[in-house]
Design a protein around this motif. Structure first.
Motif, PDB file in Angstrom:
ATOM      1  N   ALA A   1       5.194  11.242   6.449  1.00 50.28           N
ATOM      2  CA  ALA A   1       6.160  11.747   5.481  1.00 50.28           C
ATOM      3  C   ALA A   1       5.596  11.615   4.068  1.00 50.28           C
ATOM      4  CB  ALA A   1       7.461  10.959   5.601  1.00 50.28           C
ATOM      5  N   ASP A   2       5.890  12.590   3.262  1.00 48.91           N
ATOM      6  CA  ASP A   2       5.464  12.553   1.869  1.00 48.91           C
ATOM      7  C   ASP A   2       6.428  11.657   1.109  1.00 48.91           C
ATOM      8  OD1 ASP A   2       4.492  12.983  -0.602  1.00 48.91           O
ATOM      9  OD2 ASP A   2       4.692  15.157  -0.576  1.00 48.91           O
ATOM     10  N   ILE A   3       5.957  10.517   0.669  1.00 45.30           N
ATOM     11  CA  ILE A   3       6.847   9.541   0.042  1.00 45.30           C
ATOM     12  C   ILE A   3       6.995   9.815  -1.444  1.00 45.30           C
ATOM     13  CG2 ILE A   3       7.133   7.099  -0.534  1.00 45.30           C
ATOM     14  CD1 ILE A   3       5.686   6.513   2.145  1.00 45.30           C
ATOM     15  N   GLY A   4       5.917  10.214  -2.052  1.00 43.56           N
ATOM     16  CA  GLY A   4       6.036  10.469  -3.474  1.00 43.56           C
ATOM     17  C   GLY A   4       4.695  10.813  -4.083  1.00 43.56           C
ATOM     18  N   THR A   5       4.759  11.415  -5.229  1.00 42.17           N
ATOM     19  CA  THR A   5       3.552  11.781  -5.951  1.00 42.17           C
ATOM     20  C   THR A   5       3.736  11.356  -7.400  1.00 42.17           C
ATOM     21  OG1 THR A   5       3.234  13.700  -4.528  1.00 42.17           O
ATOM     22  CG2 THR A   5       2.067  13.695  -6.623  1.00 42.17           C
ATOM     23  N   ILE A   6       2.749  10.701  -7.937  1.00 39.25           N
ATOM     24  CA  ILE A   6       2.846  10.359  -9.348  1.00 39.25           C
ATOM     25  C   ILE A   6       1.614  10.861 -10.080  1.00 39.25           C
ATOM     26  CG2 ILE A   6       4.356   8.356  -9.070  1.00 39.25           C
ATOM     27  CD1 ILE A   6       1.893   6.597  -9.315  1.00 39.25           C
TER      28      ILE A   6
ATOM     29  N   GLU B   1      -8.870  -2.779   3.450  1.00 42.69           N
ATOM     30  CA  GLU B   1      -7.584  -2.125   3.233  1.00 42.69           C
ATOM     31  C   GLU B   1      -7.779  -0.848   2.424  1.00 42.69           C
ATOM     32  OE1 GLU B   1      -4.315  -5.703   3.193  1.00 42.69           O
ATOM     33  OE2 GLU B   1      -5.601  -5.444   1.459  1.00 42.69           O
ATOM     34  N   LYS B   2      -8.653  -0.929   1.447  1.00 38.87           N
ATOM     35  CA  LYS B   2      -8.911   0.252   0.634  1.00 38.87           C
ATOM     36  C   LYS B   2      -9.429   1.387   1.496  1.00 38.87           C
ATOM     37  CE  LYS B   2     -10.435  -1.184  -3.910  1.00 38.87           C
ATOM     38  NZ  LYS B   2     -11.571  -1.123  -4.834  1.00 38.87           N
ATOM     39  N   GLN B   3     -10.418   1.081   2.325  1.00 38.79           N
ATOM     40  CA  GLN B   3     -10.997   2.129   3.164  1.00 38.79           C
ATOM     41  C   GLN B   3      -9.953   2.701   4.100  1.00 38.79           C
ATOM     42  OE1 GLN B   3     -14.483   0.663   5.134  1.00 38.79           O
ATOM     43  NE2 GLN B   3     -15.671   0.579   3.268  1.00 38.79           N
ATOM     44  N   GLU B   4      -9.048   1.827   4.541  1.00 32.56           N
ATOM     45  CA  GLU B   4      -8.060   2.257   5.505  1.00 32.56           C
ATOM     46  C   GLU B   4      -6.936   3.031   4.834  1.00 32.56           C
ATOM     47  OE1 GLU B   4      -5.353  -0.383   8.258  1.00 32.56           O
ATOM     48  OE2 GLU B   4      -7.461  -0.733   8.676  1.00 32.56           O
ATOM     49  N   MET B   5      -6.561   2.609   3.652  1.00 36.44           N
ATOM     50  CA  MET B   5      -5.347   3.134   3.042  1.00 36.44           C
ATOM     51  C   MET B   5      -5.582   4.169   1.954  1.00 36.44           C
ATOM     52  SD  MET B   5      -3.319  -0.475   2.634  1.00 36.44           S
ATOM     53  CE  MET B   5      -1.957   0.300   1.751  1.00 36.44           C
ATOM     54  N   VAL B   6      -6.732   4.103   1.321  1.00 34.83           N
ATOM     55  CA  VAL B   6      -6.941   4.942   0.148  1.00 34.83           C
ATOM     56  C   VAL B   6      -8.033   5.964   0.416  1.00 34.83           C
ATOM     57  CG1 VAL B   6      -7.464   4.962  -2.320  1.00 34.83           C
ATOM     58  CG2 VAL B   6      -6.321   2.980  -1.295  1.00 34.83           C
ATOM     59  N   SER B   7      -7.749   7.204   0.130  1.00 36.00           N
ATOM     60  CA  SER B   7      -8.795   8.218   0.229  1.00 36.00           C
ATOM     61  C   SER B   7      -8.736   9.081  -1.028  1.00 36.00           C
ATOM     62  CB  SER B   7      -8.624   9.068   1.490  1.00 36.00           C
ATOM     63  OG  SER B   7      -7.366   9.695   1.509  1.00 36.00           O
ATOM     64  N   TYR B   8      -9.874   9.623  -1.366  1.00 44.24           N
ATOM     65  CA  TYR B   8      -9.972  10.406  -2.585  1.00 44.24           C
ATOM     66  C   TYR B   8     -10.198  11.868  -2.237  1.00 44.24           C
ATOM     67  CZ  TYR B   8     -10.443   5.863  -4.808  1.00 44.24           C
ATOM     68  OH  TYR B   8     -10.218   4.587  -5.219  1.00 44.24           O
ATOM     69  N   GLY B   9      -9.349  12.719  -2.782  1.00 44.92           N
ATOM     70  CA  GLY B   9      -9.501  14.145  -2.528  1.00 44.92           C
ATOM     71  C   GLY B   9     -10.654  14.724  -3.317  1.00 44.92           C
TER      72      GLY B   9
ATOM     73  N   THR C   1       0.874   4.469   3.010  1.00 47.10           N
ATOM     74  CA  THR C   1       1.754   3.323   2.971  1.00 47.10           C
ATOM     75  C   THR C   1       2.771   3.518   4.075  1.00 47.10           C
ATOM     76  OG1 THR C   1       3.250   2.060   1.564  1.00 47.10           O
ATOM     77  CG2 THR C   1       3.130   4.430   1.158  1.00 47.10           C
ATOM     78  N   ILE C   2       3.932   2.957   3.924  1.00 48.15           N
ATOM     79  CA  ILE C   2       4.923   3.095   4.985  1.00 48.15           C
ATOM     80  C   ILE C   2       6.256   3.465   4.357  1.00 48.15           C
ATOM     81  CG2 ILE C   2       5.392   0.610   4.930  1.00 48.15           C
ATOM     82  CD1 ILE C   2       5.847   0.837   7.989  1.00 48.15           C
ATOM     83  N   CYS C   3       6.938   4.414   4.969  1.00 51.15           N
ATOM     84  CA  CYS C   3       8.209   4.869   4.411  1.00 51.15           C
ATOM     85  C   CYS C   3       9.343   3.947   4.856  1.00 51.15           C
ATOM     86  CB  CYS C   3       8.483   6.315   4.809  1.00 51.15           C
ATOM     87  SG  CYS C   3       8.885   6.532   6.549  1.00 51.15           S
ATOM     88  N   GLU C   4      10.483   4.117   4.227  1.00 49.07           N
ATOM     89  CA  GLU C   4      11.617   3.237   4.535  1.00 49.07           C
ATOM     90  C   GLU C   4      12.021   3.347   5.998  1.00 49.07           C
ATOM     91  OE1 GLU C   4      14.938   3.653   1.973  1.00 49.07           O
ATOM     92  OE2 GLU C   4      13.768   3.307   0.158  1.00 49.07           O
TER      93      GLU C   4
END
Ligand SMILES: [Zn+2]
Length: 76
Positions: free
Chosen positions: A12-17, A36-44, A53-56
């Motif tokens: 789900a798209d949680i948000g964009t800032i 964690e960075k490698q797992e969670m963060v990617s650069y377009g 991350t995880i949604c509600e």
């Protein structure tokens, strides 16, 4: 620089800032370990950052069904 947050479980798209005025420190990226960075963060390709991350909804589901955590671990 645009930062997209999306749920790692249901995508789900949680948000964009627009983080043009924010640093990685302010985004909390610096507090992550390298793994964690490698797992969670990617650069377009265009410089955007995508953060898993995880949604509600999924957070609630995981709290109600802790077994899902094991499942999530296994499929990685
Ligand atoms: Zn979710």
């Amino acid at each position: 620089m645009i930062v997209h947050y999306y749920c790692r479980h249901c995508t789900a798209d949680i948000g964009t800032i627009d983080s043009s005025s924010l640093t990685e420190e302010q985004l909390g990226i610096q507090t992550l370990s390298e793994n964690e960075k490698q797992e969670m963060v990617s650069y377009g390709a265009n410089g955007d950052i995508r953060i898993q991350t995880i949604c509600e909804n999924c957070q609630e589901a995981l709290e109600e069904n802790p077994d899902l955590h094991q499942y999530d671990y296994l499929i990685h």
